[in-house]
Motif scaffolding. Sequence first.
Motif: not given
Length: 252
Positions: A30, A123, A34
């Motif tokens: 991730e 995030f 991101w």
Amino acid sequence: MMDLLAAEASGIGLSLTKAHLMAFEAYYRELTDWNQRFNLTTIISYEDVQIKHLLDSLMCILAFPGESTQELIPNTVPLLQRDHGLRCADVGTGAGFPGLPLKIMYPGLNLTLVEATHKKTLFLQHMVELLRLQHIEIVNQRVEEVGQSPKWRRQYDLIVARAVASMNVLAEYCLPLLRVGGRWIAQKGDGIEPELAAAEYAIRTLGGKVVASKSYHLPNLPEARHLVVIDKVCETPDMYPRRPGIPTKHPL
Ligand code: SAM
């Protein structure tokens, strides 16, 4: 999966389960995903994330008082049941370091992540939902405001902070959040001595006492890194932290 992290973590006495490794793998995936849209970190290779972000974050555990560190670092914080409701805040957590790896290791930690940049907190929120983490709060505010709010001031047993500011500024960010008897662990790079000497007045004024500075090396990196351990021995005067921006503009 996360083989390097697993091997190096075992070197500091941590045995990572399959569930831990899956969570760290998801974190890596991730973070890099991101990072293509938001600038979260410059450390993005699989190897570097394992060592410079994840392992480095877990190094904080060396300054969690317990049987193995008692000799080296005095045990003033009742951390023995450290994964049962201990209140911890990570100040200037960025993309979650060191707070989130610590939370993955100790799911019972009651964790607050303080971060001023909104996109980073988006995030963090995404990671909390993805990993289904409980007892975790994300605060998108300047820590100078957080430290003056009764909701957070003097509420923590443990504060961690990595790569946020120099020690004299960081003292004003971190110490107001601690209860007396609590512990602040600052993760620092090489050349800490002059910085620590320059922060002596700030730490004392804000109610802290340096109890240890422990150095360590990350694999294949020549520079030493440090865990500076500061216990809160008396209350922080009400006027600190000062307004946002003042601690960096006029450090104590
Ligand atoms: N701790 C993370 C790490 O080691 O990867 C992030 C380090 S980054 C260099 C510093 C972070 O602290 C940034 O995300 C910045 O937005 C945050 N920060 C700096 N000053 C702050 C303040 N006064 N209040 C809240 N967050 C702050």
